[in-house]
Design an enzyme around this catalytic site. Structure first.
Site, PDB file in Angstrom:
ATOM      1  N   GLU A 114      -5.808  58.121  48.179  1.00 55.84           N
ATOM      2  CA  GLU A 114      -5.190  58.311  46.992  1.00 55.84           C
ATOM      3  C   GLU A 114      -5.332  57.060  46.068  1.00 55.84           C
ATOM      4  O   GLU A 114      -5.403  55.921  46.721  1.00 55.84           O
ATOM      5  CB  GLU A 114      -3.820  58.568  46.904  1.00 55.84           C
ATOM      6  N   LYS A 116      -3.450  54.098  43.911  1.00 59.03           N
ATOM      7  CA  LYS A 116      -2.005  53.492  43.838  1.00 59.03           C
ATOM      8  C   LYS A 116      -1.693  53.215  42.434  1.00 59.03           C
ATOM      9  O   LYS A 116      -2.081  52.412  41.811  1.00 59.03           O
ATOM     10  CB  LYS A 116      -2.111  52.186  44.548  1.00 59.03           C
ATOM     11  N   ASP A 118       0.376  52.132  39.294  1.00 58.50           N
ATOM     12  CA  ASP A 118       0.845  50.910  38.854  1.00 58.50           C
ATOM     13  C   ASP A 118       2.232  51.242  37.843  1.00 58.50           C
ATOM     14  O   ASP A 118       1.982  51.192  36.874  1.00 58.50           O
ATOM     15  CB  ASP A 118       0.029  49.944  38.175  1.00 58.50           C
ATOM     16  N   TYR A 226       3.142  61.822  44.809  1.00 55.10           N
ATOM     17  CA  TYR A 226       2.013  61.582  45.958  1.00 55.10           C
ATOM     18  C   TYR A 226       2.634  61.842  47.274  1.00 55.10           C
ATOM     19  O   TYR A 226       2.093  61.346  48.380  1.00 55.10           O
ATOM     20  CB  TYR A 226       1.612  59.995  45.908  1.00 55.10           C
ATOM     21  N   LYS A 313      -5.702  46.491  47.588  1.00 56.39           N
ATOM     22  CA  LYS A 313      -5.368  46.359  46.155  1.00 56.39           C
ATOM     23  C   LYS A 313      -6.523  45.430  45.548  1.00 56.39           C
ATOM     24  O   LYS A 313      -7.230  44.941  46.190  1.00 56.39           O
ATOM     25  CB  LYS A 313      -4.040  45.360  46.054  1.00 56.39           C
ATOM     26  N   CYS A 407      -1.376  19.262  10.846  1.00 54.41           N
ATOM     27  CA  CYS A 407      -1.866  20.996  10.461  1.00 54.41           C
ATOM     28  C   CYS A 407      -3.249  20.812  10.116  1.00 54.41           C
ATOM     29  O   CYS A 407      -3.819  20.172   9.238  1.00 54.41           O
ATOM     30  CB  CYS A 407      -0.971  21.263   9.383  1.00 54.41           C
ATOM     31  N   CYS A 410      -3.547  22.078   6.298  1.00 54.80           N
ATOM     32  CA  CYS A 410      -3.147  21.127   4.961  1.00 54.80           C
ATOM     33  C   CYS A 410      -2.974  19.758   5.495  1.00 54.80           C
ATOM     34  O   CYS A 410      -2.652  18.888   4.747  1.00 54.80           O
ATOM     35  CB  CYS A 410      -1.776  21.753   4.479  1.00 54.80           C
ATOM     36  N   CYS A 425       3.632  23.572  11.512  1.00 52.13           N
ATOM     37  CA  CYS A 425       3.509  22.953  10.401  1.00 52.13           C
ATOM     38  C   CYS A 425       4.907  22.983   9.280  1.00 52.13           C
ATOM     39  O   CYS A 425       5.111  24.268   8.999  1.00 52.13           O
ATOM     40  CB  CYS A 425       2.448  23.204   9.694  1.00 52.13           C
ATOM     41  N   CYS A 430       1.786  25.315   3.008  1.00 52.35           N
ATOM     42  CA  CYS A 430       0.754  25.227   3.597  1.00 52.35           C
ATOM     43  C   CYS A 430      -0.177  26.631   3.222  1.00 52.35           C
ATOM     44  O   CYS A 430       0.629  27.687   3.571  1.00 52.35           O
ATOM     45  CB  CYS A 430       0.827  24.949   4.790  1.00 52.35           C
TER      46      CYS A 430
HETATM   47  S1  IVH Z   1       2.822  56.204  49.728  1.00 53.79           S
HETATM   48  C1  IVH Z   1       6.030  55.098  52.782  1.00 53.79           C
HETATM   49  N1  IVH Z   1       1.077  56.550  47.553  1.00 53.79           N
HETATM   50  O1  IVH Z   1       3.217  51.866  46.026  1.00 53.79           O
HETATM   51  C2  IVH Z   1       4.928  54.654  51.705  1.00 53.79           C
HETATM   52  N2  IVH Z   1       2.608  54.911  47.390  1.00 53.79           N
HETATM   53  O2  IVH Z   1       4.427  49.438  48.291  1.00 53.79           O
HETATM   54  C3  IVH Z   1       5.033  55.654  50.594  1.00 53.79           C
HETATM   55  N3  IVH Z   1       2.510  53.746  45.012  1.00 53.79           N
HETATM   56  O3  IVH Z   1       6.152  51.466  45.188  1.00 53.79           O
HETATM   57  C4  IVH Z   1       4.165  55.234  49.482  1.00 53.79           C
HETATM   58  N4  IVH Z   1       0.738  55.037  44.405  1.00 53.79           N
HETATM   59  O4  IVH Z   1       5.700  53.642  44.714  1.00 53.79           O
HETATM   60  C5  IVH Z   1       2.235  55.974  48.057  1.00 53.79           C
HETATM   61  N5  IVH Z   1      -0.394  57.224  46.265  1.00 53.79           N
HETATM   62  C6  IVH Z   1       0.439  56.383  46.480  1.00 53.79           C
HETATM   63  C7  IVH Z   1       0.926  55.518  45.627  1.00 53.79           C
HETATM   64  C8  IVH Z   1       2.351  54.679  46.133  1.00 53.79           C
HETATM   65  C9  IVH Z   1       1.524  53.817  44.191  1.00 53.79           C
HETATM   66  C10 IVH Z   1       3.558  52.713  45.130  1.00 53.79           C
HETATM   67  C11 IVH Z   1       4.639  53.115  45.852  1.00 53.79           C
HETATM   68  C12 IVH Z   1       5.455  51.903  46.140  1.00 53.79           C
HETATM   69  C13 IVH Z   1       4.394  51.053  46.369  1.00 53.79           C
HETATM   70  C14 IVH Z   1       4.095  50.747  47.988  1.00 53.79           C
END
Ligand code: IVH
Length: 669
Positions: A114, A116, A118, A226, A313, A407, A410, A425, A430
């Protein structure tokens, strides 16, 4: 109250609630306490109940939701919210996949990959299909109960209508601010003279803490789910949980993918690294999970994170290029900003030729030399910045970059401020400052004179037609028409725009005159507190600081502004031109005068403010401060160690004695 009065009052309160909602939502900068807001909402609801015929169809009282809170209750998670182990290296991601295979010998393994997201991790608890509680991750064991605020996010269903919903379940996900919203928010902040927010995660966190019912569901946040945990359901795989969430109406990104081996996992990682720019929200990597729940259980977890999942990451994109020059820009308030001019280079899909160097402190920290090879980064933040120097590439005879001392526009010797990191300045005449000041004045968020563009301002400055904003109001048809390129229509539009701008409310004028650090929102707050520019010109920094979100820096800047004679002349000239330098809405003035006709005597000292600030606060709300107690007195405000004689006199005459907390509440502080 007559029917007509009720109708007017309902309209006024509706407006006021909407206005405060806007400040709260769009700018995350409320100007009144939650308590004061609740009172407004309650008054409105009460009047609407009495006179339902005047309730507006989209009244803020009709939106479902509870009162928000900024003081969140701490609650324990039913299951701890762990984090994920993570890596930035493809080799380690591959190693994770191989380790799992080794730990489950002979078993067939599927990985569920999946994105991640942010944002801010949250847990959603449903009972009988109804959303009961939303909690942030907090420290993993306990978090903030943000239920009231999270109910405002449209992608979090309040009720699940499906046959197979278990009596209780928990869903987990991430609250994110889409890029489009983030950009819109930052545009608005910039137009208001506020610093842009660094990234959507910060923006989401800020918004999540300030969501308030009453303004309709905000479009600003989304929640991506998720994980599903439902004790009574016999699920075999993580995927089944995800598909149930999808079916029950949750927002699940369809970017997930099942992978059977290292190669497929790596392909997924690389595919999204390339494609993430096309997603509506920010991601900082991908998550690789073992799909079978039985296998997850046998792998188990460590105290911090599960052994059955890991995060890969993405590194923030950075490149090396040559620093060709540093140019110095003069802003509206005279601040000098250094900007790195670079040999153009492609970075994360865009061509970069400039990067921010913020201030002199940054140049010193990096010890830059012209011609250096520098690293440019574009991470979650939007504006590229110089993050470091490759000193091994430094040319033998290059010299350290030295901040300008004069500046660039000027030639005036620059002054330094704020621990000496900011140069400015000091010459108010100016030319870039004057130009920027005029551009700011006519801007759509300020006096909104759209017919006057940057080119027109430049031409008028060159011809000596205008120098200060007040000069705009002295322009005659012949002055404009005489200049090359101005036809009948454009001249008329300009004059009409200038004339119409005289109707702009006090808050806009206050923003338009360009007091350092006073953005549009702060200007609104100040205009709300002081009914006129004359009152404001006489105020103290201490009183200004009693306005929420007016800090020391803003307060001192406002006081300093009114000490400069050119500024006072400008204000006088604008007054003469007929601009609104006072609050025009009498209702608003009334609303900000809750102490009208009341008399006060102040005695003793106070913890949160000085006596002068208190006096100013009472007076600006319409109250009168008297020296001695008399029969006619309404209130004795008693702080620490009040005068015993005054106290005794007030007690004997049955006068209300209010303490610090009570007076604060009366004033909405
Ligand atoms: S699973 C037990 N799936 O990433 C682990 N986390 O350090 C449960 N996050 O703050 C997390 N997308 O909120 C999982 N597809 C995803 C995610 C996800 C973002 C975040 C999560 C947590 C951090 C994990």
């Amino acid at each position: 109250m007559t029917k007509k009065e009720a109708q007017q009052e309902i309209a006024r309160l509706t407006d006021l609630v909407r206005y405060h909602n806007k400040l709260y939502h769009q700018y995350a900068q409320p100007t009144i306490s939650d308590y004061a807001f609740d009172q407004l909402l309650a008054n409105l609801a009460q009047l609407e109940a009495q006179f339902p015929e005047y309730q507006l169809p989209d009244s803020p009282t009709k939106v479902i939701g509870e009162t928000p809170t900024k003081n969140f209750e701490t609650v324990y998670h039913q299951y701890p919210m762990r984090s994920l182990s993570n890596t930035y290296s493809a080799a380690e991601a591959a190693h994770f996949v191989q380790r799992i295979a080794k730990q489950l010998p002979g078993e067939s393994i599927e990985f569920f990959c999946e994105l991640k997201f942010d944002g801010i991790a949250i847990s959603l608890v449903y009972e009988q299909g109804v959303l009961k509680r939303v909690v942030t991750r907090g420290d993993g064991t306990k978090g903030d109960d943000i239920t009231r605020n999270a109910r405002q996010i449209k992608t979090i269903p309040q009720v699940i209508r499906a046959q197979d919903v278990p009596p209780a379940f928990e869903a987990r996900g991430e609250v994110c601010m889409p890029w489009s919203e983030f950009e819109r928010l930052n545009e608005a902040r910039k137009a208001h003279g506020e610093e842009p927010l660094a990234n959507p995660r910060n923006a989401a966190a800020g918004t999540l803490k300030t969501l308030r019912p009453g303004s309709g569901p905000p479009r600003t946040l989304d929640c991506y789910l998720y994980a599903l945990r439902a004790e009574v359901m016999a699920l075999d795989t993580h995927e089944e949980g995800i598909r149930l969430l999808e079916r029950w109406g949750f927002n699940v990104s369809d970017t997930y993918q099942k992978c059977k081996d290292t190669q497929e996992v790596l392909d997924y990682i690389h595919y999204w690294e390339e494609q993430k720019k096309n997603l509506p929200v920010g991601i900082d990597g991908v998550v690789i999970k073992v799909n079978r729940l039985a296998q997850q259980n046998s792998l188990g977890t460590t105290a911090k994170s599960p052994r059955w999942a890991t995060a890969y990451k993405y590194k923030p994109a950075h490149v090396a290029t040559i620093l060709e020059e540093i140019v110095y820009q003069v802003g509206r308030t005279g601040a000098i900003t250094p900007v790195a001019q670079l040999q153009p280079i492609l970075l994360a899909g865009t061509r970069v030729k400039r990067a921010s160097l913020h201030n002199a402190g940054e140049i010193e920290r990096l010890q830059l030399h012209l011609g250096d090879t520098v690293f440019i980064e574009k991470g979650g933040d939007i504006i590229p910045r110089v993050i470091g120097v490759d000193t091994t590439q430094r040319k033998a005879h290059s010299r350290p970059a030295k901040f300008v001392t004069h500046c660039p526009a000027c030639g005036t010797v620059l002054a330094r401020r704020y621990a000496k990191v900011l140069y400015y300045c000091p010459n108010a005449q100016c030319s870039p400052q004057i130009r920027a000041m005029l551009e700011h004045f006519v801007h759509s968020k300020a006096m909104d004179i759209q017919a006057i563009g940057k080119k027109t301002i430049a031409l008028w400055l060159e011809k000596g037609l205008v120098r200060t904003p007040a000069d705009l109001y002295a322009l005659r048809e012949g002055d404009i028409y005489a200049l090359e390129g101005f036809k009948d229509l454009s001249t008329r539009n300009i004059l009409q725009g200038i004339e119409q701008s005289k109707r702009q409310p006090f808050a806009r004028v206050l923003f338009a005159i360009g007091i350092r650090h006073v953005g549009a929102v702060v200007a609104e707050k100040i205009a709300h507190h002081y009914a006129s520019v004359d009152r404001l010109a006489q105020t103290s920094a201490e009183e200004l600081m009693t306005i929420p979100a007016v800090g020391r820096e803003i307060a001192h800047s406002v006081v300093a502004y009114f000490q400069i004679s050119e500024n006072l002349q400008l204000i006088e000239a604008l007054k003469k031109a007929g601009l609104q330098l006072y609050t025009i809405r009498p209702e608003a003035a009334l609303a900000s005068q809750p102490l009208a006709n009341k008399t006060f005597v102040i005695s003793g000292t106070f913890e949160s403010f000085g006596r002068e600030a208190l006096r100013g606060g009472i007076e600006s709300r319409g109250g009168k401060v008297l020296a001695g107690v008399s029969r006619k007195l309404d209130y004795l405000v008693a702080g620490h160690h009040p005068g015993p004689a005054k106290l005794a006199q007030a007690e004997a005459q049955g006068i209300h004695i209010v303490d610090e907390a009570a007076i604060k509440q009366m004033m909405g502080w």
